[in-house]
Design an enzyme around this catalytic site. Sequence first.
Site, PDB file in Angstrom:
ATOM      1  N   THR A 116      28.331  40.110  20.104  1.00 53.14           N
ATOM      2  CA  THR A 116      27.314  40.393  18.847  1.00 53.14           C
ATOM      3  C   THR A 116      28.074  40.280  18.038  1.00 53.14           C
ATOM      4  OG1 THR A 116      25.383  42.164  18.314  1.00 53.14           O
ATOM      5  CG2 THR A 116      28.148  42.439  19.413  1.00 53.14           C
ATOM      6  N   ILE A 117      26.947  39.938  17.154  1.00 56.03           N
ATOM      7  CA  ILE A 117      26.811  39.707  15.451  1.00 56.03           C
ATOM      8  C   ILE A 117      27.296  40.722  15.040  1.00 56.03           C
ATOM      9  CG2 ILE A 117      26.151  37.480  15.268  1.00 56.03           C
ATOM     10  CD1 ILE A 117      23.610  38.473  13.929  1.00 56.03           C
ATOM     11  N   ASP A 118      26.204  42.175  16.177  1.00 54.04           N
ATOM     12  CA  ASP A 118      26.326  43.539  14.526  1.00 54.04           C
ATOM     13  C   ASP A 118      27.651  43.744  14.942  1.00 54.04           C
ATOM     14  OD1 ASP A 118      23.551  42.408  14.576  1.00 54.04           O
ATOM     15  OD2 ASP A 118      23.069  44.041  15.925  1.00 54.04           O
ATOM     16  N   ARG A 163      23.068  34.195  13.615  1.00 58.94           N
ATOM     17  CA  ARG A 163      23.539  33.540  15.149  1.00 58.94           C
ATOM     18  C   ARG A 163      23.921  32.279  15.520  1.00 58.94           C
ATOM     19  NH1 ARG A 163      19.641  37.463  18.009  1.00 58.94           N
ATOM     20  NH2 ARG A 163      19.353  35.709  19.534  1.00 58.94           N
ATOM     21  N   GLY A 218      23.094  46.594  25.644  1.00 55.97           N
ATOM     22  CA  GLY A 218      22.366  46.538  27.013  1.00 55.97           C
ATOM     23  C   GLY A 218      23.054  46.297  27.770  1.00 55.97           C
ATOM     24  N   GLY A 237      21.096  43.056  11.383  1.00 56.97           N
ATOM     25  CA  GLY A 237      22.408  44.545  11.708  1.00 56.97           C
ATOM     26  C   GLY A 237      21.183  45.746  12.042  1.00 56.97           C
ATOM     27  N   GLU A 279      18.750  44.756   7.555  1.00 62.72           N
ATOM     28  CA  GLU A 279      17.490  44.608   8.052  1.00 62.72           C
ATOM     29  C   GLU A 279      17.164  46.105   8.367  1.00 62.72           C
ATOM     30  OE1 GLU A 279      16.755  42.287  11.459  1.00 62.72           O
ATOM     31  OE2 GLU A 279      18.255  43.346  12.241  1.00 62.72           O
ATOM     32  N   ARG A 294      13.978  37.982  -6.211  1.00 63.93           N
ATOM     33  CA  ARG A 294      13.485  37.632  -4.899  1.00 63.93           C
ATOM     34  C   ARG A 294      14.338  38.141  -3.739  1.00 63.93           C
ATOM     35  NH1 ARG A 294      10.468  35.120  -8.007  1.00 63.93           N
ATOM     36  NH2 ARG A 294      10.957  33.157  -9.050  1.00 63.93           N
TER      37      ARG A 294
HETATM   38  O1  F6P Z   1      22.209  41.905  18.131  1.00 67.46           O
HETATM   39  C1  F6P Z   1      21.727  41.027  17.384  1.00 67.46           C
HETATM   40  C2  F6P Z   1      20.649  40.869  17.292  1.00 67.46           C
HETATM   41  O2  F6P Z   1      21.184  39.366  15.873  1.00 67.46           O
HETATM   42  C3  F6P Z   1      20.603  41.753  15.807  1.00 67.46           C
HETATM   43  O3  F6P Z   1      21.297  42.137  14.482  1.00 67.46           O
HETATM   44  C4  F6P Z   1      18.744  41.823  15.344  1.00 67.46           C
HETATM   45  O4  F6P Z   1      18.642  42.937  14.823  1.00 67.46           O
HETATM   46  C5  F6P Z   1      18.311  41.241  16.980  1.00 67.46           C
HETATM   47  O5  F6P Z   1      18.881  40.510  17.550  1.00 67.46           O
HETATM   48  C6  F6P Z   1      17.637  40.088  16.530  1.00 67.46           C
HETATM   49  O6  F6P Z   1      17.140  40.409  17.630  1.00 67.46           O
HETATM   50  P1  F6P Z   1      15.956  38.862  18.106  1.00 67.46           P
HETATM   51  O7  F6P Z   1      16.650  37.254  18.490  1.00 67.46           O
HETATM   52  O8  F6P Z   1      15.584  38.523  19.895  1.00 67.46           O
HETATM   53  O9  F6P Z   1      14.948  38.157  17.488  1.00 67.46           O
END
Ligand code: F6P
Length: 357
Positions: A134-136, A284, A113, A179, A231, A275
């Site tokens: 980004t961690i993604d 993060r 973004g 992710g 996720e 579980r």
């Molecule tokens: O873009 C990084 C990220 O951690 C994604 O992996 C995750 O889906 C999203 O941000 C979570 O966003 P927020 O911190 O706004 O909940």
Amino acid sequence: MKRRIGILTSGGDCPGLNAAIRGVARAAYELFDAEIIGIRNGYGGLIEGEYQEMSKKQFSGILTLGGTILGTSRQPFRNMRVIDERGVDKVAAMKKTYKDLKLDCLVTLGGNGTHKTANLLSEEGLNVIGLPKTIDNDIYGTDFTFGFHTAVDIATDVIDRIHTTATSHGRCMVIEIMGNKAGWLTLYAGLAGGADVILLPEVPYDIEKVAEAVEARAKSKKAFSIIAVAEGAMSEEEAKMKKKEREAYRATLPYDCISKRIAAQLSEMVGVEARHVVPGHIQRGGSPSAYDRVLSTQFGVHAAELIRDEIYGVTVALDGNEIIHNKLKDIAGVPKPVPKDDHVLVTARNMGICMGD
Ligand code: F6P
């Protein structure tokens, strides 16, 4: 040569932001006569005119610090051209702040973004340089973003710890890794953590196949199973649905996350004790890894070199071992999912790891 540089961090934070900020600042002070203005809370601060003239010493001691000293916020790109409820034209406001501060350029540290808005501002005539965080790891044109490797280390550590308790109890443990659209983090952490099943958004899964893999392990006396699920993973049926339809379908299910749902399904289908674990924002947080400290610093220093050379409208990137830059207009908004022939994905398949398909 004098240069006034605005710098901001936007979108979700990640480890390495401060290391990158420090890299920009240290190199800028070294390479030319720099004045640095820290914009607060991402594009929000640029819109509202919230900033601080920074001094050299404010960039000291932050290499290992997690988060961002500038603060961050999410400002969805789709709303950038929408006049807000107060009647504020965000793009005009950002251009005004840039002009009022007499900036020569703006350095934006962020993800997808952030890069789209950076490109918009560049098209509006501002001098912008992006840094991909980004961690993604889903920014097009760079092999890796900073923050990714630290998150892989954290998620791997989570899997390692889950592994021991899974073994003790002979349980099936489903670990949900961040992710939403891209499975890079799940793929790398899953492989590093020795997961038996890895489920990615890019590879829709068949729950029967997952159940078969878990059952086979149970039968082979390896009573425990480790499942790393992104996720944003989805079943084959869900992958055929439009986003809104999928969301509506999920709202009818008694699960608030994918890991909970898969654990419940496996428990019912295979009869294992299952579980789910959601490490969430832990992925993060904290100090960047050595790899990310180096990459963030390289990215930051390259941004300062670009400012020295007056090259704008670009974002810094890693290509093999080289630090390069790509045009913002070429990368903004381009997705970077895990491709089917990705070598780590192929490695996982050839190891016999179940990818759910
Ligand atoms: O873009 C990084 C990220 O951690 C994604 O992996 C995750 O889906 C999203 O941000 C979570 O966003 P927020 O911190 O706004 O909940």
